[in-house]
Design a protein around this motif. Structure first.
Motif, short mmCIF file in Angstrom:
data_model
loop_
_atom_site.label_atom_id
_atom_site.label_comp_id
_atom_site.label_asym_id
_atom_site.label_seq_id
_atom_site.Cartn_x
_atom_site.Cartn_y
_atom_site.Cartn_z
N ILE A 45 16.94 12.30 30.27
CA ILE A 45 18.37 12.95 30.63
C ILE A 45 19.06 13.55 29.67
CG2 ILE A 45 20.56 12.19 31.61
CD1 ILE A 45 18.87 10.13 33.17
N ALA A 46 19.12 13.08 28.30
CA ALA A 46 19.90 13.41 27.36
C ALA A 46 19.40 15.10 26.90
CB ALA A 46 19.85 12.86 26.12
N PHE A 48 18.23 17.36 29.19
CA PHE A 48 18.65 18.26 30.32
C PHE A 48 20.34 18.25 30.29
CE2 PHE A 48 14.62 17.52 31.98
CZ PHE A 48 14.22 18.58 32.10
N ASP A 49 20.96 17.18 29.80
CA ASP A 49 22.39 17.19 29.67
C ASP A 49 22.87 18.12 28.51
OD1 ASP A 49 25.04 15.94 29.88
OD2 ASP A 49 24.76 15.05 27.93
N GLU A 50 22.17 17.92 27.38
CA GLU A 50 22.24 18.89 26.28
C GLU A 50 22.06 20.39 26.59
OE1 GLU A 50 24.01 19.04 22.61
OE2 GLU A 50 23.25 16.91 23.43
N LEU A 52 22.29 21.86 29.44
CA LEU A 52 23.24 22.33 30.35
C LEU A 52 24.68 22.08 30.09
CD1 LEU A 52 21.60 21.16 33.81
CD2 LEU A 52 21.59 23.34 32.45
N ARG A 53 24.93 21.57 28.63
CA ARG A 53 26.19 21.43 28.07
C ARG A 53 27.12 22.50 28.25
NH1 ARG A 53 27.03 18.20 22.62
NH2 ARG A 53 26.95 16.72 24.31
N ARG A 54 26.57 23.89 28.40
CA ARG A 54 27.83 24.91 28.70
C ARG A 54 27.34 25.75 29.96
NH1 ARG A 54 28.67 28.44 23.30
NH2 ARG A 54 27.74 27.03 21.78
N TRP A 56 24.69 26.29 33.45
CA TRP A 56 23.51 27.03 33.74
C TRP A 56 23.15 28.38 33.36
CZ3 TRP A 56 19.10 24.72 36.04
CH2 TRP A 56 19.31 23.36 36.54
N THR A 259 17.23 23.96 26.13
CA THR A 259 16.66 24.42 27.42
C THR A 259 15.34 24.73 27.38
OG1 THR A 259 18.97 25.59 27.37
CG2 THR A 259 16.98 26.44 28.79
N GLY A 262 13.72 21.54 27.81
CA GLY A 262 13.80 21.10 29.15
C GLY A 262 12.47 21.78 30.04
#
Lengths: 292, 362
Positions: A45-46, A48-50, A52-54, A56, A259, A262
């Motif tokens: 999860i981390a 994907f979280d990182e 999508l931080r800014r 899509w 990304t 991911g």
């Protein structure tokens, strides 16, 4: 303390001999889930979280950079070359080992396992030593316009080496278990060797084969160590996705790095989902050939 | 019209005919291979649109060290424009970055660099002595010891300097964690080591003992400068990072000036990251001209301003933003000659069984 609680519980209620006390059961399940969460789910999860931080758009834009595109293409190219080759080698090796008797078989089985036991860095250095500028072969190859290390052929070779055992290792135990009876029956009915292979052996092993191919593909795309040694890290030229991830991360481009990480993780997801879907869809056939 | 109708009729029929409840085995068996074929096709489609970005111009490979990524990304774009403006076809410039020592090793092993821009002369010397690719006198072929920009070693500490680290002797204190890369593979790390050595000498301490104490406070030895920076900055390990000045400023710029402080020690080094042509890999005359111009233009006012903007101490400030020039504090900088030159310092300190090996085995 735990024992004291379990023993009275056992006396009070009748419990099936094959199950554990409720407390133990939930403790074990909880422990397992906790470990999985810490080791698997949370980091995933981390990532994907990182990424999508800014948002899509920003994440996708980082993938459209020419260097990133080149890395994705190179990775797919390497997988597209190594996976079919290793599938072929794997089938050939498994067929020879399980359906025939010959001297030196044990030795060949050991050799197939070699890439699993050798560190990827050693594997990479092996190719540098063999094809690098300090070997006669390497000098000759470069002089003839076919550099191997620090170029795409070296990356393909290293990946080929690392992923070699996946298909064979998947097929051999299953083919041993299936035995030779069906092939022998086909032979007594007058089938040629090729026909036996195509109509008897191959249909029996295809699910294991597919599984082996998927695993082989996942590793071919994800291999870092051996590829890092032979790559030379030329941007947009000899940089595969795993190398590109490290580069992006080192350049403070963490959105681009995660990304791409991911994307690699998603490829693994697709692979696993595909496998599960196939297993579910063809459960009856799997049961018929009864392995896996 | 009629085609559409037929299709529609067929579709209708398809939906109306009840599917056999138990599909026969053979029909299912067949589906395995179409599936594999679809997979192969998907791979083919992904590969197909690969645009062959083959520029008509020449391709130049610059093998560099870690912290120059941002500088050369900008310089490459500028140089390609400049070269084109001179009436040449636009060149493609490729770069490779890594630990300086590791990059030199790769060139020795056959990485076909046309120019090398490494962290220290010792690494280019290694290429010159182990191969015929570079002549021994390479450093006299370009101005300023073939170093278009210089740097120094500073300390990067966490905001407010909670451990109160001011100079080299604060690094040997108990409980201070120092982050520096491995001098075997990293050029910057060798400068770190030598600066600490010089401090001990200047202050009447036993240098080997002193440097050894620093390395006992190092929890992780990364292979390259950038790896150490990420360890310190992004993973949050350690109290002080021994860093290239340009790396320290870059970390501030990338991650916020409110997170770290730069501390300038009393003694540091004049680090000269040199550049050199690799004639052994440049067989073509046109490529030779391109590679030579690539290095010479590093000394142009525009490129020098670029180096200053990327926190290097460059020589020519005529085109630079005054702010970029004023940034650098005065430092007492020792040159490599203080240590007898790389030819002497390299084997003595960092060679096999050298002083660093002795220190690290303790």
């Amino acid at each position: 303390m735990t024992n004291a609680m379990i023993i009275p519980a056992r006396r009070r209620r009748l419990r099936s001999a094959t199950s554990e006390p409720t407390l133990v059961k939930w403790l074990l399940i909880g422990l397992c889930l906790a470990v999985l969460t810490v080791l698997l789910f949370a980091p995933l999860i981390a990532v994907f979280d990182e990424a999508l931080r800014r948002g899509w758009a920003f994440a996708l834009a980082s993938l459209s950079e020419p260097d990133a595109q080149a890395a994705i293409r190179l990775t797919v190219l390497v997988a597209a070359i190594t996976v079919p080759l290793n599938a072929t080698f794997g089938i050939a090796a498994a067929w020879a080992i399980t359906k025939f008797d010959w001297r030196g078989k044990a030795w060949v089985i050991t050799m197939i396992d070699l890439p699993f036991s050798v560190s990827p860095v050693v594997a990479g250095l092996l190719f540098v030593l063999m094809f690098g500028a300090n070997s006669a072969l390497g000098v000759w190859l470069v002089a003839n316009g076919f550099p191997v290390v620090f170029a795409v052929p070296g990356i393909v070779l290293a990946t080929l080496f690392i992923t070699f055992p996946f298909v064979a290792r998947e097929l051999i135990p299953m083919m041993l278990e299936q035995g030779r009876a069906e092939e022998e029956a086909a032979l007594t009915l007058g089938a040629s060797g090729w026909r036996v292979f195509m109509t008897v052996t191959l249909p029996n092993i295809r699910w294991a084969l597919l599984y082996g191919v998927l695993l082989c593909n996942a590793r071919a795309m994800g291999e870092f160590g051996a590829v890092a040694v032979v790559s030379g890290k030329i941007r947009g030229q000899t940089t595969t996705m795993p190398l590109m991830i490290e580069m992006f991360y080192n350049e403070y481009l963490s959105v681009a790095a995660f990304t791409m990480a991911g994307v690699l993780a998603l490829l693994a997801f697709v692979t696993l989902t595909l496998k599960s879907a196939l297993e579910w869809r063809y459960a009856d056939q799997l049961a018929a050939t009864h392995r896996h | 019209m009629s085609l559409y109708q037929t299709l529609a009729a067929r579709l209708k029929r398809l939906t109306l005919v009840p599917a056999p409840v138990y599909a026969e085995q053979p029909s299912r068996r067949l589906r395995f291979w179409p599936m594999m074929a679809t997979g192969a096709l998907a791979i083919g489609v992904t590969l197909a649109p690969a645009p062959q970005a083959q520029a008509q111009g020449l391709t130049l490979l610059n093998v560099s060290y870690d912290p120059t990524r941002e500088l050369y990304r900008e310089y490459n774009a500028w140089f390609a424009d400049w070269w084109e403006a001179q009436g040449n076809p636009r060149p493609t410039i490729q770069t490779s970055h890594g630990g300086s020592g590791a990059q030199a090793r790769a060139v020795i092993d056959g990485l076909a660099a046309h120019v090398v821009t490494l962290a220290l002369a010792g690494d280019i010397d290694a290429i010159a002595t182990r191969t015929d690719l570079i002549a021994e006198d390479w450093q006299s072929r370009l101005p300023q010891n073939a170093s278009p920009y210089t740097s120094t070693i500073v300390f990067l500490v966490r905001e407010g300097n909670p451990q109160n680290i001011q100079d080299w002797d604060d690094l040997v204190r108990d409980g201070v964690e120092v982050i520096t890369p491995n001098p075997k593979t990293s050029g910057g790390a060798r400068w770190n080591y030598l600066a600490a050595w010089a401090y001990a000498e200047a202050n009447g301490l036993d240098p080997q003992e002193f440097v050894g104490q620093i390395y006992r406070n190092v929890p992780v030895l990364d292979t390259a400068a950038r790896g150490s920076t990420t360890t310190f900055v992004q993973r949050g390990l350690g109290d002080v990072l021994l860093a290239w000045e340009n790396e320290a400023y870059l970390a501030l710029a990338e991650l916020g000036e409110d997170q770290f402080d730069i501390v300038v020690p009393s003694v540091s080094v004049l680090a000269e990251p040199p550049v050199a042509l690799v004639p052994g890999n440049v067989t073509d005359d046109n490529l030779h001209a391109l590679a030579t111009a690539y290095l010479e233009q590093l000394y142009s006012p525009e490129a020098q301003a670029m180096a200053l903007r990327h926190y290097y101490r460059a020589w020519d400030t005529s085109a630079a933003d005054p702010e970029d020039v004023a940034r650098f504090p005065e430092v007492n900088r020792l040159t490599i000659q203080h240590f007898g030159g790389w030819a002497e310092a390299q084997p003595l300190h960092f060679g096999d069984g050298g002083i660093f090996d002795q220190i690290y085995q303790e």
